[in-house]
Write a protein that holds these residues in place. Sequence first.
Motif, PDB file in Angstrom:
ATOM      1  N   MET A   1      82.323 -38.732  11.862  1.00  0.00           N
ATOM      2  CA  MET A   1      83.440 -37.849  11.525  1.00  0.00           C
ATOM      3  C   MET A   1      83.030 -36.373  11.476  1.00  0.00           C
ATOM      4  SD  MET A   1      86.548 -38.502  11.164  1.00  0.00           S
ATOM      5  CE  MET A   1      88.044 -37.788  10.569  1.00  0.00           C
ATOM      6  N   PRO A   2      81.940 -36.011  10.798  1.00  0.00           N
ATOM      7  CA  PRO A   2      81.546 -34.597  10.804  1.00  0.00           C
ATOM      8  C   PRO A   2      81.214 -34.070  12.204  1.00  0.00           C
ATOM      9  CG  PRO A   2      80.482 -35.730   8.995  1.00  0.00           C
ATOM     10  CD  PRO A   2      81.130 -36.783   9.851  1.00  0.00           C
ATOM     11  N   ARG A   3      80.712 -34.951  13.083  1.00  0.00           N
ATOM     12  CA  ARG A   3      80.469 -34.511  14.470  1.00  0.00           C
ATOM     13  C   ARG A   3      81.783 -34.094  15.111  1.00  0.00           C
ATOM     14  NH1 ARG A   3      76.098 -32.542  14.863  1.00  0.00           N
ATOM     15  NH2 ARG A   3      76.691 -32.230  17.008  1.00  0.00           N
ATOM     16  N   LEU A   4      82.838 -34.875  14.888  1.00  0.00           N
ATOM     17  CA  LEU A   4      84.152 -34.506  15.426  1.00  0.00           C
ATOM     18  C   LEU A   4      84.650 -33.210  14.805  1.00  0.00           C
ATOM     19  CD1 LEU A   4      85.868 -38.018  15.614  1.00  0.00           C
ATOM     20  CD2 LEU A   4      84.958 -36.640  17.499  1.00  0.00           C
ATOM     21  N   PHE A   5      84.364 -32.993  13.526  1.00  0.00           N
ATOM     22  CA  PHE A   5      84.731 -31.723  12.887  1.00  0.00           C
ATOM     23  C   PHE A   5      84.042 -30.559  13.589  1.00  0.00           C
ATOM     24  CE2 PHE A   5      85.047 -33.923   8.449  1.00  0.00           C
ATOM     25  CZ  PHE A   5      86.251 -34.497   8.799  1.00  0.00           C
ATOM     26  N   ILE A   6      82.766 -30.748  13.874  1.00  0.00           N
ATOM     27  CA  ILE A   6      81.979 -29.697  14.534  1.00  0.00           C
ATOM     28  C   ILE A   6      82.565 -29.389  15.910  1.00  0.00           C
ATOM     29  CG2 ILE A   6      79.726 -29.168  15.570  1.00  0.00           C
ATOM     30  CD1 ILE A   6      78.543 -30.919  13.198  1.00  0.00           C
ATOM     31  N   TYR A   7      82.824 -30.429  16.688  1.00  0.00           N
ATOM     32  CA  TYR A   7      83.390 -30.225  18.024  1.00  0.00           C
ATOM     33  C   TYR A   7      84.752 -29.551  17.947  1.00  0.00           C
ATOM     34  CZ  TYR A   7      79.808 -33.684  19.260  1.00  0.00           C
ATOM     35  OH  TYR A   7      78.634 -34.368  19.413  1.00  0.00           O
ATOM     36  N   ASN A   8      85.552 -29.920  16.970  1.00  0.00           N
ATOM     37  CA  ASN A   8      86.878 -29.338  16.801  1.00  0.00           C
ATOM     38  C   ASN A   8      86.777 -27.858  16.443  1.00  0.00           C
ATOM     39  OD1 ASN A   8      89.699 -29.407  16.788  1.00  0.00           O
ATOM     40  ND2 ASN A   8      89.802 -30.137  14.683  1.00  0.00           N
ATOM     41  N   VAL A   9      85.851 -27.507  15.551  1.00  0.00           N
ATOM     42  CA  VAL A   9      85.639 -26.104  15.187  1.00  0.00           C
ATOM     43  C   VAL A   9      85.182 -25.309  16.405  1.00  0.00           C
ATOM     44  CG1 VAL A   9      84.119 -24.545  13.888  1.00  0.00           C
ATOM     45  CG2 VAL A   9      85.232 -26.446  12.731  1.00  0.00           C
ATOM     46  N   GLU A  10      84.254 -25.861  17.169  1.00  0.00           N
ATOM     47  CA  GLU A  10      83.754 -25.154  18.350  1.00  0.00           C
ATOM     48  C   GLU A  10      84.831 -25.031  19.427  1.00  0.00           C
ATOM     49  OE1 GLU A  10      80.129 -27.267  19.263  1.00  0.00           O
ATOM     50  OE2 GLU A  10      79.027 -26.149  17.731  1.00  0.00           O
TER      51      GLU A  10
ATOM     52  N   HIS B   1      92.187 -29.623  20.421  1.00  0.00           N
ATOM     53  CA  HIS B   1      92.566 -29.933  19.035  1.00  0.00           C
ATOM     54  C   HIS B   1      93.359 -31.241  18.987  1.00  0.00           C
ATOM     55  CE1 HIS B   1      93.784 -29.454  14.884  1.00  0.00           C
ATOM     56  NE2 HIS B   1      95.041 -29.617  15.267  1.00  0.00           N
ATOM     57  N   ARG B   2      94.326 -31.387  19.869  1.00  0.00           N
ATOM     58  CA  ARG B   2      95.122 -32.624  19.903  1.00  0.00           C
ATOM     59  C   ARG B   2      94.230 -33.831  20.182  1.00  0.00           C
ATOM     60  NH1 ARG B   2      98.844 -29.351  22.600  1.00  0.00           N
ATOM     61  NH2 ARG B   2      98.217 -30.177  24.619  1.00  0.00           N
ATOM     62  N   GLN B   3      93.295 -33.671  21.109  1.00  0.00           N
ATOM     63  CA  GLN B   3      92.396 -34.777  21.456  1.00  0.00           C
ATOM     64  C   GLN B   3      91.499 -35.148  20.281  1.00  0.00           C
ATOM     65  OE1 GLN B   3      92.437 -36.771  24.120  1.00  0.00           O
ATOM     66  NE2 GLN B   3      90.806 -37.955  23.154  1.00  0.00           N
ATOM     67  N   PHE B   4      90.936 -34.148  19.605  1.00  0.00           N
ATOM     68  CA  PHE B   4      90.048 -34.451  18.475  1.00  0.00           C
ATOM     69  C   PHE B   4      90.822 -35.076  17.316  1.00  0.00           C
ATOM     70  CE2 PHE B   4      87.108 -31.211  20.385  1.00  0.00           C
ATOM     71  CZ  PHE B   4      86.152 -32.144  20.739  1.00  0.00           C
ATOM     72  N   VAL B   5      92.029 -34.611  17.067  1.00  0.00           N
ATOM     73  CA  VAL B   5      92.853 -35.232  16.020  1.00  0.00           C
ATOM     74  C   VAL B   5      93.159 -36.676  16.393  1.00  0.00           C
ATOM     75  CG1 VAL B   5      95.135 -35.194  14.910  1.00  0.00           C
ATOM     76  CG2 VAL B   5      93.808 -33.074  15.122  1.00  0.00           C
ATOM     77  N   LYS B   6      93.436 -36.905  17.668  1.00  0.00           N
ATOM     78  CA  LYS B   6      93.710 -38.256  18.160  1.00  0.00           C
ATOM     79  C   LYS B   6      92.484 -39.165  17.963  1.00  0.00           C
ATOM     80  CE  LYS B   6      95.446 -40.493  22.354  1.00  0.00           C
ATOM     81  NZ  LYS B   6      95.821 -40.269  23.745  1.00  0.00           N
ATOM     82  N   MET B   7      91.286 -38.611  18.066  1.00  0.00           N
ATOM     83  CA  MET B   7      90.067 -39.377  17.867  1.00  0.00           C
ATOM     84  C   MET B   7      89.753 -39.559  16.375  1.00  0.00           C
ATOM     85  SD  MET B   7      87.789 -37.530  20.822  1.00  0.00           S
ATOM     86  CE  MET B   7      86.254 -38.369  20.503  1.00  0.00           C
ATOM     87  N   MET B   8      90.037 -38.516  15.579  1.00  0.00           N
ATOM     88  CA  MET B   8      89.696 -38.552  14.158  1.00  0.00           C
ATOM     89  C   MET B   8      90.561 -39.525  13.360  1.00  0.00           C
ATOM     90  SD  MET B   8      88.677 -34.670  13.019  1.00  0.00           S
ATOM     91  CE  MET B   8      89.945 -33.720  13.853  1.00  0.00           C
TER      92      MET B   8
END
Length: 184
Positions: free
Chosen positions: A24-33, A46-53
């Motif tokens: 989960m924190p890895r996805l946070f990092i990718y989303n921030v970047e 952002h939509r893709q990362f939310v869909k994954m999270m």
Amino acid sequence: MAYLYLKAVHIIFVVTWFAGLFYMPRLFIYNVEAHTQPQAERDLLHRQFVKMMRPLWYGITWPSAIITLIMGVSVLLKGGWIQGLFKPEGFWLLLKLILVLFLYAYHYSLHRIFKQQVAGIYRYSSDQLRMWNEVATIFLVAIVMLVVVKKEISVIWGLVGMVLLIFILMLAIRIYKRVRSKGQ
């Protein structure tokens, strides 16, 4: 016999819970970047990362945390561990349970970050999140060492080992940051 099955299910869900706590924190990092990208790309990512999270958090991490707690309490009760909890031979278990409480606090902190990021709020940099990502590793090492070594563990050497582990993790993050900035 039932005790061993409870213990096995507990361990299985600890593993799946940690999988979520690590990813989960890895996805946070990718989303921030991704937030630094041009608007169209940023929105898409952002939509893709939310869909994954969402499925990771609500379908794996939260259920695993809840089942871990239920099975852990069951193992404590069925195994008779409660009686020795405040005796010298149960000190390792008391420390483990305290660490587990902190682990649930960490889990909740990730939940808050998740809710913020879903709402498009980015309060932490990718570097801060990289450091926060390592907290789960520290908990994992500490808890496993307590469970395996039990009363043979020295509190002093345990603390020295934890400080050394934290130092190595922070050093690795700094090295990664340097390597990454040279590659850009």
